[in-house]
Write a protein that holds these residues in place. Structure first.
Motif, PDB file in Angstrom:
ATOM      1  N   GLY A  28       5.786 -15.135  96.754  1.00  0.00           N
ATOM      2  CA  GLY A  28       4.504 -15.975  96.920  1.00  0.00           C
ATOM      3  C   GLY A  28       3.289 -15.216  96.154  1.00  0.00           C
ATOM      4  O   GLY A  28       3.532 -14.161  95.386  1.00  0.00           O
ATOM      5  N   THR A  29       2.294 -15.796  96.193  1.00  0.00           N
ATOM      6  CA  THR A  29       0.948 -15.483  95.524  1.00  0.00           C
ATOM      7  C   THR A  29      -0.028 -15.534  96.539  1.00  0.00           C
ATOM      8  O   THR A  29      -0.071 -16.360  97.244  1.00  0.00           O
ATOM      9  N   VAL A  30      -0.877 -14.668  96.599  1.00  0.00           N
ATOM     10  CA  VAL A  30      -2.216 -14.435  97.673  1.00  0.00           C
ATOM     11  C   VAL A  30      -3.412 -14.775  96.602  1.00  0.00           C
ATOM     12  O   VAL A  30      -3.627 -14.087  95.603  1.00  0.00           O
ATOM     13  N   PHE A  31      -4.289 -15.641  97.404  1.00  0.00           N
ATOM     14  CA  PHE A  31      -5.498 -16.114  96.535  1.00  0.00           C
ATOM     15  C   PHE A  31      -6.623 -15.863  97.606  1.00  0.00           C
ATOM     16  O   PHE A  31      -6.616 -15.942  98.691  1.00  0.00           O
ATOM     17  N   ASP A  32      -7.765 -15.675  97.111  1.00  0.00           N
ATOM     18  CA  ASP A  32      -9.022 -15.634  97.733  1.00  0.00           C
ATOM     19  C   ASP A  32      -9.339 -17.137  98.531  1.00  0.00           C
ATOM     20  O   ASP A  32      -8.962 -18.069  97.578  1.00  0.00           O
ATOM     21  N   PHE A  33      -9.615 -17.320  99.643  1.00  0.00           N
ATOM     22  CA  PHE A  33      -9.793 -18.693 100.161  1.00  0.00           C
ATOM     23  C   PHE A  33     -10.801 -19.575  99.426  1.00  0.00           C
ATOM     24  O   PHE A  33     -10.692 -20.655  99.102  1.00  0.00           O
ATOM     25  N   LEU A  80      -8.848 -16.978  92.388  1.00  0.00           N
ATOM     26  CA  LEU A  80      -8.887 -15.644  92.299  1.00  0.00           C
ATOM     27  C   LEU A  80      -7.665 -14.933  93.051  1.00  0.00           C
ATOM     28  O   LEU A  80      -7.619 -15.005  94.400  1.00  0.00           O
ATOM     29  N   SER A  81      -6.671 -14.464  92.279  1.00  0.00           N
ATOM     30  CA  SER A  81      -5.648 -13.818  93.084  1.00  0.00           C
ATOM     31  C   SER A  81      -6.071 -12.585  93.553  1.00  0.00           C
ATOM     32  O   SER A  81      -7.011 -11.858  93.114  1.00  0.00           O
ATOM     33  N   LEU A  82      -5.254 -11.883  94.789  1.00  0.00           N
ATOM     34  CA  LEU A  82      -5.662 -10.718  95.198  1.00  0.00           C
ATOM     35  C   LEU A  82      -4.632  -9.779  95.009  1.00  0.00           C
ATOM     36  O   LEU A  82      -3.649  -9.887  95.784  1.00  0.00           O
ATOM     37  N   PRO A  83      -4.892  -8.656  93.998  1.00  0.00           N
ATOM     38  CA  PRO A  83      -4.033  -7.600  94.239  1.00  0.00           C
ATOM     39  C   PRO A  83      -3.984  -6.652  95.336  1.00  0.00           C
ATOM     40  O   PRO A  83      -5.313  -6.460  96.051  1.00  0.00           O
ATOM     41  N   GLY A  84      -3.153  -5.910  95.768  1.00  0.00           N
ATOM     42  CA  GLY A  84      -3.342  -4.658  96.540  1.00  0.00           C
ATOM     43  C   GLY A  84      -3.447  -5.310  97.991  1.00  0.00           C
ATOM     44  O   GLY A  84      -3.519  -4.648  99.040  1.00  0.00           O
ATOM     45  N   VAL A  85      -2.855  -6.600  98.191  1.00  0.00           N
ATOM     46  CA  VAL A  85      -2.858  -7.022  99.588  1.00  0.00           C
ATOM     47  C   VAL A  85      -1.522  -6.726 100.377  1.00  0.00           C
ATOM     48  O   VAL A  85      -0.315  -6.478  99.753  1.00  0.00           O
TER      49      VAL A  85
END
Length: 247
Positions: free
Chosen positions: A24-29, A34-39
């Motif tokens: 998957g891919t994680v974004f700022d809500f 804006l994708s979030l690296p380092g999560v």
């Protein structure tokens, strides 16, 4: 024969290292693009851990039924219950500011100011991550003096929903494996005795959850040994006492 041995040797590494994963891919809500690296992503069942790359993407070993936790500095931690292994888009909301360290003294306020709406406040609804859990909608404002005080309650509700869905998953598994046919094939029980056996010895969710994978055939065999030690009266289900009619 020689060719067969060579084929097996070549195929072995692929089978040995194959594993089930979810991606998957994680974004700022608030900033959806804006994708979030380092999560940090943790599989709470297998204890595996990974992080998102510079594009916010992740891959982690997982199975259906696992709980996946997403956490990052400055963001609320979220937990996802996997009902499938499809690719997902995850949105993490930013944590609200803590105003404990702000000292305000001798502030004069009038009704025009106190009744005014904060122009910087925005409503947000936490999105469903992948369509798995029916997330509770949040209407608490973020920004100004309206703090997000309902988040703790939301998280408790989220965990409760995940627990219920997990319990339903195990109950469905029990229904699919602890069947009349499976029991009859092993024990030859039929009719009333079969029905009573299934009610008395139906495995609990806790037992199935505590032993993975749960060996239903072995459990049925052990239960049948215990069944044979019961007296004919103990094998019968006791009828509930009948209520007396009102005089």
């Amino acid at each position: 024969m020689r060719k067969l041995i060579i084929f097996l040797l070549l195929a072995l590494p692929f089978g040995a290292f194959a594993q089930t994963v979810t991606t998957g891919t994680v974004f700022d809500f608030s900033k959806k693009t804006l994708s979030l690296p380092g999560v940090t992503i943790r599989n709470l069942n297998s204890k595996k851990t990974t992080t998102t790359n510079k594009e916010g993407r992740y891959t982690i070993g997982a199975n259906v039924g696992d709980l996946i936790e997403f956490s990052a500095v400055g963001y609320h931690t979220d937990t996802l219950y996997l009902t499938n292994l499809l690719n997902r888009t995850i949105y993490l909301p930013v944590k609200t500011n803590n105003l404990k360290d702000v000292n305000i003294s001798a502030v004069r306020m009038n009704s025009q100011i106190t009744d005014a709406k904060d122009p910087l406040a925005e409503k947000y609804t936490l999105l469903s991550t992948g369509g798995n859990l029916n997330r509770k909608r949040m209407t608490d404002k973020v920004g100004g003096l309206n703090l997000n005080l309902g988040y703790g309650k939301y998280k408790r509700q989220q965990r409760k929903e995940a627990d219920l869905e997990e319990k339903e998953m195990y109950m469905e598994e029990i229904d699919e494996n602890f069947t009349a046919k499976a029991i009859t094939d092993l024990t030859k029980l039929e009719g009333e005795e079969l029905k009573n056996f299934m009610i008395i010895y139906r495995p609990s969710v806790e037992a199935v959850k505590g032993e993975r994978p749960f060996r239903y055939s072995f459990y049925i065999s052990r239960a049948f040994v215990a069944w044979k030690k019961l007296t004919p009266q103990e094998r019968k289900l006791q009828d509930l006492p009948k209520l007396k009619a009102d005089q």
